[in-house]
Design an enzyme around this catalytic site. Structure first.
Site, PDB file in Angstrom:
ATOM      1  N   ASN A  13       0.854  -1.053  -0.130  1.00 26.39           N
ATOM      2  CA  ASN A  13      -0.060  -0.039   0.154  1.00 26.39           C
ATOM      3  C   ASN A  13       0.986   1.197  -0.078  1.00 26.39           C
ATOM      4  OD1 ASN A  13      -2.843   0.744   2.302  1.00 26.39           O
ATOM      5  ND2 ASN A  13      -2.610   1.105  -0.168  1.00 26.39           N
ATOM      6  N   CYS A  74      -6.271   5.767   7.525  1.00 24.74           N
ATOM      7  CA  CYS A  74      -5.605   4.827   6.631  1.00 24.74           C
ATOM      8  C   CYS A  74      -4.457   4.198   7.344  1.00 24.74           C
ATOM      9  CB  CYS A  74      -4.998   5.720   5.548  1.00 24.74           C
ATOM     10  SG  CYS A  74      -3.975   4.550   4.468  1.00 24.74           S
ATOM     11  N   CYS A 198      -4.600  -3.268   2.736  1.00 22.44           N
ATOM     12  CA  CYS A 198      -5.499  -2.005   3.287  1.00 22.44           C
ATOM     13  C   CYS A 198      -5.275  -2.271   4.988  1.00 22.44           C
ATOM     14  CB  CYS A 198      -6.885  -2.018   2.988  1.00 22.44           C
ATOM     15  SG  CYS A 198      -7.910  -0.973   3.797  1.00 22.44           S
ATOM     16  N   GLY A 199      -4.625  -1.543   5.618  1.00 17.63           N
ATOM     17  CA  GLY A 199      -4.537  -1.551   7.034  1.00 17.63           C
ATOM     18  C   GLY A 199      -5.727  -1.508   7.827  1.00 17.63           C
ATOM     19  N   THR A 200      -6.858  -0.621   7.679  1.00 19.45           N
ATOM     20  CA  THR A 200      -8.011  -0.654   8.266  1.00 19.45           C
ATOM     21  C   THR A 200      -8.916  -1.752   7.850  1.00 19.45           C
ATOM     22  OG1 THR A 200      -9.144   0.866   6.657  1.00 19.45           O
ATOM     23  CG2 THR A 200      -8.085   1.810   8.726  1.00 19.45           C
TER      24      THR A 200
END
Length: 261
Positions: A13, A74, A198-200
């Protein structure tokens, strides 16, 4: 005028990072942000992040989606911002900072950034799927053979359905690999495509796996690399949530930009 920038990535990302402590970047210029994130004619990134001073925190993180619009939290971007703050000498190995969803704390341990996420107070079940907010809204669906899935088509169908079309949602597809291991692929709003991580979204998927019996920590595989999520169940939700993974400098440079008249 020349713009100094840094390119960072966290499990694939990637972000354009800008030191905006002097508030010189034209943050209201959506077209500029969009052009900088363009992979053919710009630097190329999933989003752009400004690191700014804040009177009550080590720094403030301001995140823009690749479409040029101001974004929500994010997770991978936040870990990259923490690493960037250390590079700039703003912090040592601990950070207290402000993001779109409020305050966060992070620790740097060698190559890993341990990022404390906000508490999640509830999780909505929609049929066999789930919907929750981990700083950004996430739809979670368990599937078989996630690597064979058309994430763009399937994710877009959910993101633009009647419920989510106006605000948008990120859409995650999860395959169980073992009791505490999952594989996640994500369609991100704002990017309007699949990202490598995607971290979240990873956080949301790990928490939902927790609802279905997984124990903390949950190991998460993504197309861009591996992350880990720790948490504690609390009532109908979760607390003490940490997203753990790497954040790396890719390159830095300058490029000319035209100020908006």
């Amino acid at each position: 005028m020349p713009l100094s920038f840094y390119k960072y990535q966290g499990t694939g990302n990637d972000f354009v990072m800008i030191d905006n402590r002097k508030l010189t970047f034209p943050a209201d210029d959506e077209q500029l942000v969009k052009s900088l994130c363009n992979r053919r004619t710009g630097i190329g990134a999933d989003g752009l992040i400004l690191l700014q001073d804040h009177p009550d925190y080590d720094f403030e993180m301001v995140y823009f989606n690749a479409d040029g619009r101001l974004g929500s939290m994010c997770g991978n971007g936040a870990r990259c911002t923490v690493r960037f703050a250390k590079q700039l000498g703003v912090i040592e190995d601990v950070a207290y900072f402000l993001a779109a969803d409020g305050e966060h704390q992070a620790n740097i341990e060698r190559n890993q950034i341990q990022l404390k996420m906000g508490d999640v107070t509830s999780v909505e079940q929609i049929g066999e799927d789930y919907y929750l907010n981990t700083g950004s809204p996430h739809y979670v669906r368990f599937v078989d053979e996630v690597q064979e899935l058309d994430v763009y088509a399937e994710g877009r169908a959910v993101r633009y359905n009647g419920r989510f079309k106006a605000e948008g949602t990120n859409v995650n597809f999860v395959e169980r690999l073992s009791d505490n291991d999952i594989y996640v692929r994500t369609y991100e709003r704002g990017v309007e495509d699949e990202t490598l991580s995607c971290g979240t979204g990873v956080t949301a998927c790990a928490l939902v796996a927790g609802l279905e019996g997984a124990q903390s920590p949950v190991s998460v595989k993504t197309p861009g690399g591996n992350l880990q999520v720790t948490f504690e169940r609390h009532g109908a939700g979760f607390r003490y949530i940490y997203l753990i993974g790497p954040a790396k400098l890719v390159f830095s440079g300058t490029m000319p930009i035209q100020e908006k008249v």
